[in-house]
Scaffold this motif. Structure first.
Motif, PDB file in Angstrom:
ATOM      1  N   CYS A  72       0.838  -1.192   0.000  1.00  0.00           N
ATOM      2  CA  CYS A  72       0.000   0.000   0.000  1.00  0.00           C
ATOM      3  C   CYS A  72       0.875   1.244   0.000  1.00  0.00           C
ATOM      4  O   CYS A  72       2.048   1.204   0.388  1.00  0.00           O
ATOM      5  CB  CYS A  72      -0.955   0.005   1.185  1.00  0.00           C
ATOM      6  SG  CYS A  72      -0.164  -0.212   2.786  1.00  0.00           S
ATOM      7  N   THR A  73       0.285   2.344  -0.425  1.00  0.00           N
ATOM      8  CA  THR A  73       1.000   3.609  -0.479  1.00  0.00           C
ATOM      9  C   THR A  73       1.348   4.120   0.910  1.00  0.00           C
ATOM     10  O   THR A  73       2.411   4.687   1.126  1.00  0.00           O
ATOM     11  CB  THR A  73       0.151   4.653  -1.222  1.00  0.00           C
ATOM     12  OG1 THR A  73      -0.215   4.140  -2.506  1.00  0.00           O
ATOM     13  CG2 THR A  73       0.919   5.945  -1.408  1.00  0.00           C
ATOM     14  N   ASP A  74       0.440   3.892   1.845  1.00  0.00           N
ATOM     15  CA  ASP A  74       0.618   4.365   3.224  1.00  0.00           C
ATOM     16  C   ASP A  74       0.751   3.159   4.151  1.00  0.00           C
ATOM     17  O   ASP A  74      -0.255   2.603   4.590  1.00  0.00           O
ATOM     18  CB  ASP A  74      -0.572   5.223   3.622  1.00  0.00           C
ATOM     19  CG  ASP A  74      -0.432   5.812   5.016  1.00  0.00           C
ATOM     20  OD1 ASP A  74       0.625   5.600   5.643  1.00  0.00           O
ATOM     21  OD2 ASP A  74      -1.378   6.475   5.492  1.00  0.00           O
ATOM     22  N   TRP A  85      13.385  11.721   3.741  1.00  0.00           N
ATOM     23  CA  TRP A  85      12.610  10.797   4.574  1.00  0.00           C
ATOM     24  C   TRP A  85      12.363  11.384   5.958  1.00  0.00           C
ATOM     25  O   TRP A  85      11.341  11.133   6.582  1.00  0.00           O
ATOM     26  CB  TRP A  85      13.359   9.473   4.680  1.00  0.00           C
ATOM     27  CG  TRP A  85      12.700   8.477   5.592  1.00  0.00           C
ATOM     28  CD1 TRP A  85      12.953   8.264   6.904  1.00  0.00           C
ATOM     29  CD2 TRP A  85      11.628   7.592   5.247  1.00  0.00           C
ATOM     30  NE1 TRP A  85      12.129   7.290   7.410  1.00  0.00           N
ATOM     31  CE2 TRP A  85      11.303   6.847   6.403  1.00  0.00           C
ATOM     32  CE3 TRP A  85      10.920   7.340   4.073  1.00  0.00           C
ATOM     33  CZ2 TRP A  85      10.306   5.882   6.427  1.00  0.00           C
ATOM     34  CZ3 TRP A  85       9.927   6.374   4.085  1.00  0.00           C
ATOM     35  CH2 TRP A  85       9.624   5.651   5.261  1.00  0.00           C
ATOM     36  N   HIS A 116       6.061  13.597   3.457  1.00  0.00           N
ATOM     37  CA  HIS A 116       5.761  12.400   2.668  1.00  0.00           C
ATOM     38  C   HIS A 116       4.726  11.526   3.366  1.00  0.00           C
ATOM     39  O   HIS A 116       3.984  10.793   2.703  1.00  0.00           O
ATOM     40  CB  HIS A 116       7.038  11.601   2.374  1.00  0.00           C
ATOM     41  CG  HIS A 116       7.625  10.903   3.556  1.00  0.00           C
ATOM     42  ND1 HIS A 116       7.331   9.593   3.866  1.00  0.00           N
ATOM     43  CD2 HIS A 116       8.508  11.322   4.499  1.00  0.00           C
ATOM     44  CE1 HIS A 116       8.002   9.233   4.946  1.00  0.00           C
ATOM     45  NE2 HIS A 116       8.710  10.265   5.359  1.00  0.00           N
ATOM     46  N   LEU A 117       4.639  11.622   4.696  1.00  0.00           N
ATOM     47  CA  LEU A 117       3.624  10.866   5.424  1.00  0.00           C
ATOM     48  C   LEU A 117       2.227  11.357   5.052  1.00  0.00           C
ATOM     49  O   LEU A 117       1.299  10.551   4.882  1.00  0.00           O
ATOM     50  CB  LEU A 117       3.847  11.006   6.931  1.00  0.00           C
ATOM     51  CG  LEU A 117       5.214  10.559   7.471  1.00  0.00           C
ATOM     52  CD1 LEU A 117       5.334  10.903   8.952  1.00  0.00           C
ATOM     53  CD2 LEU A 117       5.419   9.063   7.245  1.00  0.00           C
ATOM     54  N   ARG A 140       1.446  10.367   1.304  1.00  0.00           N
ATOM     55  CA  ARG A 140       1.066   8.952   1.216  1.00  0.00           C
ATOM     56  C   ARG A 140      -0.390   8.765   1.661  1.00  0.00           C
ATOM     57  O   ARG A 140      -1.174   8.059   1.020  1.00  0.00           O
ATOM     58  CB  ARG A 140       1.980   8.108   2.107  1.00  0.00           C
ATOM     59  CG  ARG A 140       3.413   7.955   1.631  1.00  0.00           C
ATOM     60  CD  ARG A 140       4.256   7.322   2.734  1.00  0.00           C
ATOM     61  NE  ARG A 140       5.654   7.224   2.386  1.00  0.00           N
ATOM     62  CZ  ARG A 140       6.222   6.175   1.789  1.00  0.00           C
ATOM     63  NH1 ARG A 140       5.469   5.128   1.467  1.00  0.00           N
ATOM     64  NH2 ARG A 140       7.500   6.149   1.506  1.00  0.00           N
ATOM     65  N   HIS A 141      -0.720   9.397   2.772  1.00  0.00           N
ATOM     66  CA  HIS A 141      -2.082   9.282   3.308  1.00  0.00           C
ATOM     67  C   HIS A 141      -3.097   9.842   2.313  1.00  0.00           C
ATOM     68  O   HIS A 141      -4.167   9.249   2.103  1.00  0.00           O
ATOM     69  CB  HIS A 141      -2.166  10.038   4.634  1.00  0.00           C
ATOM     70  CG  HIS A 141      -3.451   9.839   5.372  1.00  0.00           C
ATOM     71  ND1 HIS A 141      -3.651   8.804   6.259  1.00  0.00           N
ATOM     72  CD2 HIS A 141      -4.627  10.534   5.346  1.00  0.00           C
ATOM     73  CE1 HIS A 141      -4.874   8.873   6.762  1.00  0.00           C
ATOM     74  NE2 HIS A 141      -5.490   9.914   6.220  1.00  0.00           N
ATOM     75  N   TRP A 157      -2.787  10.232  -1.025  1.00  0.00           N
ATOM     76  CA  TRP A 157      -2.884   9.392  -2.218  1.00  0.00           C
ATOM     77  C   TRP A 157      -3.774   8.172  -1.961  1.00  0.00           C
ATOM     78  O   TRP A 157      -4.650   7.852  -2.755  1.00  0.00           O
ATOM     79  CB  TRP A 157      -1.492   8.924  -2.644  1.00  0.00           C
ATOM     80  CG  TRP A 157      -0.761   9.881  -3.527  1.00  0.00           C
ATOM     81  CD1 TRP A 157      -1.295  10.848  -4.333  1.00  0.00           C
ATOM     82  CD2 TRP A 157       0.662   9.965  -3.691  1.00  0.00           C
ATOM     83  NE1 TRP A 157      -0.302  11.522  -4.987  1.00  0.00           N
ATOM     84  CE2 TRP A 157       0.904  11.009  -4.629  1.00  0.00           C
ATOM     85  CE3 TRP A 157       1.742   9.268  -3.155  1.00  0.00           C
ATOM     86  CZ2 TRP A 157       2.188  11.361  -5.022  1.00  0.00           C
ATOM     87  CZ3 TRP A 157       3.023   9.619  -3.558  1.00  0.00           C
ATOM     88  CH2 TRP A 157       3.243  10.660  -4.477  1.00  0.00           C
ATOM     89  N   GLN A 158      -3.522   7.497  -0.860  1.00  0.00           N
ATOM     90  CA  GLN A 158      -4.278   6.284  -0.573  1.00  0.00           C
ATOM     91  C   GLN A 158      -5.743   6.604  -0.250  1.00  0.00           C
ATOM     92  O   GLN A 158      -6.652   5.920  -0.730  1.00  0.00           O
ATOM     93  CB  GLN A 158      -3.642   5.525   0.594  1.00  0.00           C
ATOM     94  CG  GLN A 158      -4.287   4.175   0.878  1.00  0.00           C
ATOM     95  CD  GLN A 158      -3.396   3.284   1.720  1.00  0.00           C
ATOM     96  OE1 GLN A 158      -2.259   2.979   1.345  1.00  0.00           O
ATOM     97  NE2 GLN A 158      -3.884   2.860   2.860  1.00  0.00           N
TER      98      GLN A 158
END
Length: 354
Positions: free
Chosen positions: A179-181, A317, A322-323, A326-327, A329-330
């Motif tokens: 998964c993305t996240d 990172w 990026h957290l 990711r959230h 996008w998913q």
């Protein structure tokens, strides 16, 4: 039709925000990426505080839940509250009193998820069938499926559409997927089970409640990303002035603000419609679908702009952006991306089959 927040809802929002600020900083999200059990500590706090009771208490409504889920989205909290109390319980509430026993279990902290996405489909549907008392089918991209205790799904039966509940492990097999996240795990689900509960339901009402919950979470993520962008744009100096003074930055942030407020307004309006007993299932679904589509675009847009505003810093990172991306996008893909939802609403508006 009341759309704004009441004094009680504002107090609820502030209380949830204060708890999450203490119990769920972004460090917890990072830990959840590598530790699949990290969510349990925060979840215990959430259950002890009674947030899961939003699933079963009739004194609460869709707008109360949206307020709580927006705050969870703002902290990208790695807990199954949205999938359990928002998605699964939301679909069950469309069945009325017949689902009260399962809703009581969810209100007590039992983890449930909603499986309504068929392979290859961009919108939620009826991934299972009910024949001779047996529930069979497959669903993909099921939120938090790897840790769920119960799976709620919509099924096609001889008597029409029903909502059904099956217990994981009793004919329900979960296959964790990439998964993305990673802090919000998903999985594919195979079902061949005797259901715990079967109740007739209007599919549009079940989908609408779930779409609204997903939208509220995304509004929170969008708000947090935009807040970070604005703070950075005010403090980061370039050529002797804050970068927020440059048109390329401030215009992008202004566009983000408009998209965020549009999405939040649509979420509140959809919640008010779902509370109104005169709202038809079709009208409720349309309101929730528009809210989810707008929230998905706002979350992805705000997070992408945040990465650009922060520049090279956001590519690391160690930085938290990026957290959020990711959230976003998913979450934007959950229960249908914005293009699919807008297309479905448009086809209904023009008289075509959605």
């Amino acid at each position: 039709m009341e759309v704004g927040l009441s004094a009680g809802q504002l107090a609820l929002r502030d209380s949830v925000r204060d708890v999450l600020r203490t119990e769920c900083p972004t460090g917890v999200v990072r830990q959840a990426i590598t530790d699949p059990q990290r969510w349990r500590t925060v979840w215990k706090t959430v259950v002890d505080l009674g947030w899961t009771e939003l699933a079963s208490e009739r004194d609460y409504g869709p707008l109360d839940l949206a307020v709580v889920l927006e705050e969870c989205g703002a902290t990208i909290a790695p807990i199954p509250l949205m999938c359990s109390v928002g998605l699964a319980a939301g679909a069950l509430q469309a069945a009325g009193p017949a689902a009260d026993e399962v809703l009581h279990d969810i209100g007590g902290g039992a983890i449930a998820t909603l499986a309504v996405q068929s392979g290859g489909a961009r919108l939620p549907g009826l991934p299972t069938t009910l024949q001779k008392g047996r529930l069979r089918g497959q669903a993909v991209a099921v939120p938090w499926a790897p840790i769920a205790e119960m799976v709620v799904t919509l099924a096609d039966s001889e008597d029409g559409v029903v909502v059904a509940v099956a217990r994981v492990g009793e004919g329900v097999t979960v296959h964790p997927t990439d998964c993305t996240d990673p802090a919000q795990p998903i999985g594919d689900v195979d079902i061949d089970a005797a259901p715990l509960l079967v109740a007739p339901v209007v599919a549009e009402s079940a989908w609408a409640a779930a779409l609204l919950a997903a939208a509220a979470d995304l509004v929170g993520a969008a708000r947090a990303a935009l807040d970070r962008s604005v703070e950075h744009a005010k403090s980061r100096q370039q050529f002797g002035k804050p970068i927020g003074a440059f048109q390329g930055v401030k215009h992008a942030l202004a566009d983000n603000y408009v998209s965020l407020e549009r999405a939040r307004s649509l979420v509140y309006a959809a919640a008010a419609r779902l509370t109104d007993p005169t709202t038809t299932p079709a009208a409720g679904w349309t309101a929730a679908a528009l809210a989810k589509a707008a929230a998905g675009d706002a979350a992805v847009g705000c997070c992408r702009t945040a990465v650009q505003v922060h520049g090279a810093l956001a590519q690391t990172w160690e930085h938290d952006l990026h957290l959020y991306l990711r959230h976003a996008w998913q979450g934007a893909a959950t229960l249908g991306d914005s293009r699919a939802l807008y297309h479905a609403v448009g086809r209904r508006f023009t008289g075509g089959a959605a």
